[in-house]
Design a protein around this motif. Sequence first.
Motif, PDB file in Angstrom:
ATOM      1  N   ARG A   1       0.822  -1.212   0.000  1.00 17.00           N
ATOM      2  CA  ARG A   1       0.000   0.000   0.000  1.00 17.00           C
ATOM      3  C   ARG A   1       0.852   1.257   0.000  1.00 17.00           C
ATOM      4  NH1 ARG A   1      -5.595  -0.268   3.322  1.00 17.00           N
ATOM      5  NH2 ARG A   1      -6.158  -2.421   2.908  1.00 17.00           N
ATOM      6  N   ASP A   2       2.147   1.088   0.105  1.00 19.25           N
ATOM      7  CA  ASP A   2       3.033   2.246   0.187  1.00 19.25           C
ATOM      8  C   ASP A   2       3.905   2.290  -1.055  1.00 19.25           C
ATOM      9  OD1 ASP A   2       3.294   1.403   3.620  1.00 19.25           O
ATOM     10  OD2 ASP A   2       2.132   3.048   2.759  1.00 19.25           O
ATOM     11  N   PRO A   3       3.494   3.038  -2.043  1.00 20.31           N
ATOM     12  CA  PRO A   3       4.268   3.073  -3.279  1.00 20.31           C
ATOM     13  C   PRO A   3       5.546   3.882  -3.146  1.00 20.31           C
ATOM     14  CG  PRO A   3       2.439   4.613  -3.409  1.00 20.31           C
ATOM     15  CD  PRO A   3       2.292   3.881  -2.112  1.00 20.31           C
ATOM     16  N   VAL A   4       6.476   3.589  -4.010  1.00 19.75           N
ATOM     17  CA  VAL A   4       7.648   4.435  -4.176  1.00 19.75           C
ATOM     18  C   VAL A   4       7.198   5.782  -4.765  1.00 19.75           C
ATOM     19  CG1 VAL A   4       9.776   4.693  -5.489  1.00 19.75           C
ATOM     20  CG2 VAL A   4       9.205   2.491  -4.463  1.00 19.75           C
ATOM     21  N   SER A   5       6.270   5.686  -5.701  1.00 23.05           N
ATOM     22  CA  SER A   5       5.722   6.875  -6.343  1.00 23.05           C
ATOM     23  C   SER A   5       4.405   6.502  -6.984  1.00 23.05           C
ATOM     24  CB  SER A   5       6.684   7.426  -7.397  1.00 23.05           C
ATOM     25  OG  SER A   5       6.165   8.598  -7.986  1.00 23.05           O
ATOM     26  N   CYS A   6       3.525   7.475  -7.117  1.00 15.31           N
ATOM     27  CA  CYS A   6       2.240   7.210  -7.752  1.00 15.31           C
ATOM     28  C   CYS A   6       1.669   8.520  -8.281  1.00 15.31           C
ATOM     29  CB  CYS A   6       1.251   6.551  -6.795  1.00 15.31           C
ATOM     30  SG  CYS A   6       0.974   7.450  -5.260  1.00 15.31           S
ATOM     31  N   LEU A   7       0.722   8.380  -9.202  1.00 20.05           N
ATOM     32  CA  LEU A   7       0.050   9.561  -9.694  1.00 20.05           C
ATOM     33  C   LEU A   7      -1.407   9.248 -10.006  1.00 20.05           C
ATOM     34  CD1 LEU A   7      -0.013   8.742 -12.873  1.00 20.05           C
ATOM     35  CD2 LEU A   7       2.084  10.040 -13.028  1.00 20.05           C
ATOM     36  N   LYS A   8      -2.213  10.279  -9.901  1.00 19.94           N
ATOM     37  CA  LYS A   8      -3.628  10.139 -10.195  1.00 19.94           C
ATOM     38  C   LYS A   8      -3.874  10.457 -11.655  1.00 19.94           C
ATOM     39  CE  LYS A   8      -6.495  11.953  -7.207  1.00 19.94           C
ATOM     40  NZ  LYS A   8      -7.377  10.871  -6.717  1.00 19.94           N
TER      41      LYS A   8
ATOM     42  N   GLU B   1      -6.182  14.299 -11.847  1.00 21.09           N
ATOM     43  CA  GLU B   1      -5.729  15.466 -11.100  1.00 21.09           C
ATOM     44  C   GLU B   1      -4.218  15.535 -11.168  1.00 21.09           C
ATOM     45  OE1 GLU B   1      -8.736  14.167  -7.614  1.00 21.09           O
ATOM     46  OE2 GLU B   1      -7.286  15.708  -7.077  1.00 21.09           O
ATOM     47  N   ASP B   2      -3.725  16.743 -10.899  1.00 15.83           N
ATOM     48  CA  ASP B   2      -2.278  16.908 -10.852  1.00 15.83           C
ATOM     49  C   ASP B   2      -1.792  16.497  -9.475  1.00 15.83           C
ATOM     50  OD1 ASP B   2      -0.421  19.663 -12.339  1.00 15.83           O
ATOM     51  OD2 ASP B   2      -0.264  17.486 -12.536  1.00 15.83           O
ATOM     52  N   TRP B   3      -1.805  15.244  -9.195  1.00 14.54           N
ATOM     53  CA  TRP B   3      -1.506  14.720  -7.859  1.00 14.54           C
ATOM     54  C   TRP B   3      -0.432  13.666  -8.034  1.00 14.54           C
ATOM     55  CZ3 TRP B   3      -5.295  14.493  -3.381  1.00 14.54           C
ATOM     56  CH2 TRP B   3      -4.771  13.767  -2.311  1.00 14.54           C
ATOM     57  N   ILE B   4       0.750  13.954  -7.502  1.00 17.80           N
ATOM     58  CA  ILE B   4       1.871  13.027  -7.562  1.00 17.80           C
ATOM     59  C   ILE B   4       2.427  12.838  -6.161  1.00 17.80           C
ATOM     60  CG2 ILE B   4       4.248  12.745  -8.358  1.00 17.80           C
ATOM     61  CD1 ILE B   4       3.466  14.029 -10.965  1.00 17.80           C
ATOM     62  N   TYR B   5       2.797  11.605  -5.862  1.00 23.08           N
ATOM     63  CA  TYR B   5       3.357  11.271  -4.557  1.00 23.08           C
ATOM     64  C   TYR B   5       4.723  10.611  -4.744  1.00 23.08           C
ATOM     65  CZ  TYR B   5       4.274   8.414  -0.448  1.00 23.08           C
ATOM     66  OH  TYR B   5       4.860   7.815   0.631  1.00 23.08           O
ATOM     67  N   TYR B   6       5.657  10.965  -3.869  1.00 23.28           N
ATOM     68  CA  TYR B   6       6.950  10.299  -3.798  1.00 23.28           C
ATOM     69  C   TYR B   6       7.230   9.916  -2.353  1.00 23.28           C
ATOM     70  CZ  TYR B   6       7.852  12.295  -8.434  1.00 23.28           C
ATOM     71  OH  TYR B   6       7.776  12.634  -9.751  1.00 23.28           O
ATOM     72  N   ALA B   7       7.734   8.717  -2.155  1.00 22.99           N
ATOM     73  CA  ALA B   7       8.233   8.347  -0.840  1.00 22.99           C
ATOM     74  C   ALA B   7       9.443   9.218  -0.515  1.00 22.99           C
ATOM     75  CB  ALA B   7       8.625   6.872  -0.832  1.00 22.99           C
ATOM     76  N   ASN B   8       9.650   9.481   0.762  1.00 25.29           N
ATOM     77  CA  ASN B   8      10.765  10.354   1.165  1.00 25.29           C
ATOM     78  C   ASN B   8      12.105   9.840   0.657  1.00 25.29           C
ATOM     79  OD1 ASN B   8       9.180  12.216   2.519  1.00 25.29           O
ATOM     80  ND2 ASN B   8       9.313  11.127   4.472  1.00 25.29           N
ATOM     81  N   SER B   9      12.227   8.530   0.572  1.00 28.82           N
ATOM     82  CA  SER B   9      13.510   7.939   0.197  1.00 28.82           C
ATOM     83  C   SER B   9      13.890   8.222  -1.256  1.00 28.82           C
ATOM     84  CB  SER B   9      13.468   6.430   0.432  1.00 28.82           C
ATOM     85  OG  SER B   9      12.433   5.848  -0.328  1.00 28.82           O
ATOM     86  N   VAL B  10      12.916   8.636  -2.082  1.00 24.44           N
ATOM     87  CA  VAL B  10      13.220   8.841  -3.496  1.00 24.44           C
ATOM     88  C   VAL B  10      12.993  10.276  -3.958  1.00 24.44           C
ATOM     89  CG1 VAL B  10      12.609   6.437  -3.956  1.00 24.44           C
ATOM     90  CG2 VAL B  10      10.918   8.240  -4.396  1.00 24.44           C
ATOM     91  N   LYS B  11      12.505  11.125  -3.078  1.00 27.63           N
ATOM     92  CA  LYS B  11      12.256  12.520  -3.466  1.00 27.63           C
ATOM     93  C   LYS B  11      13.539  13.169  -3.965  1.00 27.63           C
ATOM     94  CE  LYS B  11       8.310  13.696  -0.562  1.00 27.63           C
ATOM     95  NZ  LYS B  11       7.849  14.429   0.647  1.00 27.63           N
ATOM     96  N   GLY B  12      13.414  13.872  -5.085  1.00 28.44           N
ATOM     97  CA  GLY B  12      14.570  14.536  -5.666  1.00 28.44           C
ATOM     98  C   GLY B  12      15.400  13.645  -6.566  1.00 28.44           C
ATOM     99  N   ARG B  13      15.122  12.342  -6.558  1.00 29.29           N
ATOM    100  CA  ARG B  13      15.881  11.408  -7.399  1.00 29.29           C
ATOM    101  C   ARG B  13      15.007  10.728  -8.451  1.00 29.29           C
ATOM    102  NH1 ARG B  13      18.110   6.962  -5.257  1.00 29.29           N
ATOM    103  NH2 ARG B  13      16.545   6.740  -3.606  1.00 29.29           N
TER     104      ARG B  13
END
Length: 124
Positions: A45-52, A55-67
């Motif tokens: 249930r916890d993706p590395v990254s996902c998008l809707k 909507e302009d909705w994007i999620y990144y796990a903290n471990s991969v933000k910026g990379r």
Amino acid sequence: VQLQASGGGLVQPGGSLRLSCVATVAPGFTLNDYIIGWFKAPKGRDPVSCLKGREDWIYYANSVKGRFTISRDNAKNTVYLQMNNLQPADTAVYYCAAVLEGGYGCNGIVYDYWGRGTQVTVSS
């Protein structure tokens, strides 16, 4: 929907890979009707990254933000995960998954459709 992930491989630390997830959607639907996520484990249930989709909705796990950068090409029914500055901790089988849009976010939810994974190995 059927999902096919590809693009994995063996890279040295600091290297880059681009993963692709090609979706075959049900008749009457488009890629925009789905939330797409990338995971380091199946059925999570916890993706590395996902998008809707809508909507302009994007999620990144903290471990991969910026990379890592997630993007989609609706004309190709494909979602990409650009992975830069890869580290050994990023080593995993990466899975893409999908769920129909339902007015909720894209992390911490149940994804209904899963593709086979693609192996990413980061090692010197």
